[in-house]
Scaffold this motif. Sequence first.
Motif, PDB file in Angstrom:
ATOM      1  N   SER A   6      26.522  -5.312 -28.954  1.00 37.96           N
ATOM      2  CA  SER A   6      25.533  -5.409 -28.065  1.00 37.96           C
ATOM      3  C   SER A   6      25.036  -6.899 -28.086  1.00 37.96           C
ATOM      4  O   SER A   6      25.297  -7.624 -28.850  1.00 37.96           O
ATOM      5  CB  SER A   6      24.402  -4.476 -28.422  1.00 37.96           C
ATOM      6  OG  SER A   6      23.876  -4.873 -29.559  1.00 37.96           O
ATOM      7  N   ILE A  26      33.376  -3.928 -13.714  1.00 37.34           N
ATOM      8  CA  ILE A  26      33.451  -3.438 -14.970  1.00 37.34           C
ATOM      9  C   ILE A  26      34.415  -1.932 -14.717  1.00 37.34           C
ATOM     10  O   ILE A  26      34.882  -1.413 -16.097  1.00 37.34           O
ATOM     11  CB  ILE A  26      31.949  -2.950 -15.435  1.00 37.34           C
ATOM     12  CG1 ILE A  26      31.381  -1.859 -14.429  1.00 37.34           C
ATOM     13  CG2 ILE A  26      31.279  -4.185 -15.841  1.00 37.34           C
ATOM     14  CD1 ILE A  26      30.063  -1.526 -14.839  1.00 37.34           C
ATOM     15  N   TYR A  29      37.638  -2.103 -17.309  1.00 36.28           N
ATOM     16  CA  TYR A  29      37.521  -1.860 -18.495  1.00 36.28           C
ATOM     17  C   TYR A  29      37.377  -0.237 -19.081  1.00 36.28           C
ATOM     18  O   TYR A  29      36.839   0.374 -18.514  1.00 36.28           O
ATOM     19  CB  TYR A  29      36.236  -2.746 -19.170  1.00 36.28           C
ATOM     20  CG  TYR A  29      36.501  -3.999 -18.993  1.00 36.28           C
ATOM     21  CD1 TYR A  29      37.392  -4.908 -19.793  1.00 36.28           C
ATOM     22  CD2 TYR A  29      35.613  -4.650 -17.645  1.00 36.28           C
ATOM     23  CE1 TYR A  29      37.242  -6.347 -19.376  1.00 36.28           C
ATOM     24  CE2 TYR A  29      35.934  -6.030 -17.534  1.00 36.28           C
ATOM     25  CZ  TYR A  29      36.747  -6.761 -18.413  1.00 36.28           C
ATOM     26  OH  TYR A  29      36.894  -8.095 -18.108  1.00 36.28           O
ATOM     27  N   GLU A  32      32.894   1.901 -22.662  1.00 39.81           N
ATOM     28  CA  GLU A  32      31.848   2.181 -21.977  1.00 39.81           C
ATOM     29  C   GLU A  32      30.721   1.336 -21.970  1.00 39.81           C
ATOM     30  O   GLU A  32      30.497   0.595 -23.109  1.00 39.81           O
ATOM     31  CB  GLU A  32      31.120   3.587 -22.612  1.00 39.81           C
ATOM     32  CG  GLU A  32      32.022   4.911 -22.661  1.00 39.81           C
ATOM     33  CD  GLU A  32      32.095   5.270 -21.218  1.00 39.81           C
ATOM     34  OE1 GLU A  32      31.234   5.104 -20.433  1.00 39.81           O
ATOM     35  OE2 GLU A  32      33.247   5.632 -20.455  1.00 39.81           O
ATOM     36  N   ILE A  33      29.916   0.992 -20.919  1.00 36.64           N
ATOM     37  CA  ILE A  33      29.077  -0.370 -20.791  1.00 36.64           C
ATOM     38  C   ILE A  33      27.770   0.419 -20.386  1.00 36.64           C
ATOM     39  O   ILE A  33      27.495   0.911 -19.574  1.00 36.64           O
ATOM     40  CB  ILE A  33      29.326  -1.112 -19.945  1.00 36.64           C
ATOM     41  CG1 ILE A  33      31.138  -1.786 -20.265  1.00 36.64           C
ATOM     42  CG2 ILE A  33      28.784  -2.518 -19.916  1.00 36.64           C
ATOM     43  CD1 ILE A  33      31.551  -2.369 -19.081  1.00 36.64           C
ATOM     44  N   ASN A  47      24.572   3.784 -17.783  1.00 37.58           N
ATOM     45  CA  ASN A  47      25.872   3.558 -17.939  1.00 37.58           C
ATOM     46  C   ASN A  47      26.075   2.917 -16.760  1.00 37.58           C
ATOM     47  O   ASN A  47      26.131   3.372 -15.683  1.00 37.58           O
ATOM     48  CB  ASN A  47      26.631   5.052 -17.841  1.00 37.58           C
ATOM     49  CG  ASN A  47      28.157   4.842 -18.213  1.00 37.58           C
ATOM     50  OD1 ASN A  47      28.758   3.697 -17.890  1.00 37.58           O
ATOM     51  ND2 ASN A  47      28.700   5.694 -18.830  1.00 37.58           N
ATOM     52  N   VAL A  67      22.785  -5.371 -23.411  1.00 39.33           N
ATOM     53  CA  VAL A  67      24.165  -4.900 -22.999  1.00 39.33           C
ATOM     54  C   VAL A  67      24.593  -4.123 -24.120  1.00 39.33           C
ATOM     55  O   VAL A  67      24.649  -4.811 -25.108  1.00 39.33           O
ATOM     56  CB  VAL A  67      25.063  -5.986 -22.299  1.00 39.33           C
ATOM     57  CG1 VAL A  67      26.262  -5.225 -21.714  1.00 39.33           C
ATOM     58  CG2 VAL A  67      24.269  -6.715 -21.344  1.00 39.33           C
ATOM     59  N   CYS A  69      28.279  -2.505 -25.234  1.00 39.69           N
ATOM     60  CA  CYS A  69      29.811  -2.041 -24.902  1.00 39.69           C
ATOM     61  C   CYS A  69      30.467  -1.380 -26.255  1.00 39.69           C
ATOM     62  O   CYS A  69      30.237  -1.923 -27.407  1.00 39.69           O
ATOM     63  CB  CYS A  69      30.525  -3.116 -24.644  1.00 39.69           C
ATOM     64  SG  CYS A  69      29.801  -4.353 -23.214  1.00 39.69           S
ATOM     65  N   ALA A  74      35.555  -3.511 -25.728  1.00 40.46           N
ATOM     66  CA  ALA A  74      34.175  -3.850 -25.573  1.00 40.46           C
ATOM     67  C   ALA A  74      33.883  -5.203 -25.668  1.00 40.46           C
ATOM     68  O   ALA A  74      33.072  -5.876 -24.710  1.00 40.46           O
ATOM     69  CB  ALA A  74      33.556  -3.287 -26.912  1.00 40.46           C
ATOM     70  N   ALA A  77      34.762  -6.721 -22.247  1.00 42.13           N
ATOM     71  CA  ALA A  77      33.911  -6.188 -21.200  1.00 42.13           C
ATOM     72  C   ALA A  77      32.496  -7.056 -21.515  1.00 42.13           C
ATOM     73  O   ALA A  77      32.082  -7.340 -20.273  1.00 42.13           O
ATOM     74  CB  ALA A  77      33.662  -4.883 -21.327  1.00 42.13           C
ATOM     75  N   LEU A  78      32.119  -7.086 -22.648  1.00 38.40           N
ATOM     76  CA  LEU A  78      30.642  -8.010 -22.531  1.00 38.40           C
ATOM     77  C   LEU A  78      31.113  -9.253 -22.372  1.00 38.40           C
ATOM     78  O   LEU A  78      29.963  -9.760 -21.498  1.00 38.40           O
ATOM     79  CB  LEU A  78      30.495  -7.840 -24.280  1.00 38.40           C
ATOM     80  CG  LEU A  78      29.108  -8.702 -24.652  1.00 38.40           C
ATOM     81  CD1 LEU A  78      27.955  -8.133 -23.766  1.00 38.40           C
ATOM     82  CD2 LEU A  78      28.813  -8.620 -25.995  1.00 38.40           C
ATOM     83  N   LEU A  81      30.845  -9.285 -18.226  1.00 38.39           N
ATOM     84  CA  LEU A  81      29.621  -8.750 -17.717  1.00 38.39           C
ATOM     85  C   LEU A  81      28.390 -10.044 -18.080  1.00 38.39           C
ATOM     86  O   LEU A  81      27.727 -10.360 -17.093  1.00 38.39           O
ATOM     87  CB  LEU A  81      29.066  -7.749 -18.624  1.00 38.39           C
ATOM     88  CG  LEU A  81      27.833  -6.990 -17.894  1.00 38.39           C
ATOM     89  CD1 LEU A  81      27.890  -6.734 -16.521  1.00 38.39           C
ATOM     90  CD2 LEU A  81      27.279  -5.763 -19.031  1.00 38.39           C
TER      91      LEU A  81
END
Length: 88
Positions: A6, A26, A29, A32-33, A47, A67, A69, A74, A77-78, A81
């Motif tokens: 996070s 997103i 990916y 889960e974000i 979510n 955030v 992830c 993860a 994705a982070l 984002l």
Amino acid sequence: MSESISQTIKIQLSDAQTIMDLSQLIQKYDAEIFLKKNVHGSMMEANLKSILGLINLQLQGNDEVTVVCEGPDAKEALEALKDFLKQQ
């Protein structure tokens, strides 16, 4: 092994960015974000793979969000984002 990371960031959105752009970004990916934001004194969590969740958060420039992830990708994705939310 599933990773969870996070980070709190300050959003810098351009006028050209939309929640549809964010949603498309997103979806690729597996992670889960989730995004946490203080909305009118209440902490909201959504979510980000849910378009309704994105709408309810009412993201704006200069918002400070956390955030989170969780999943095998993860970290990627982070980073994606963060790049999106800090555009100007």
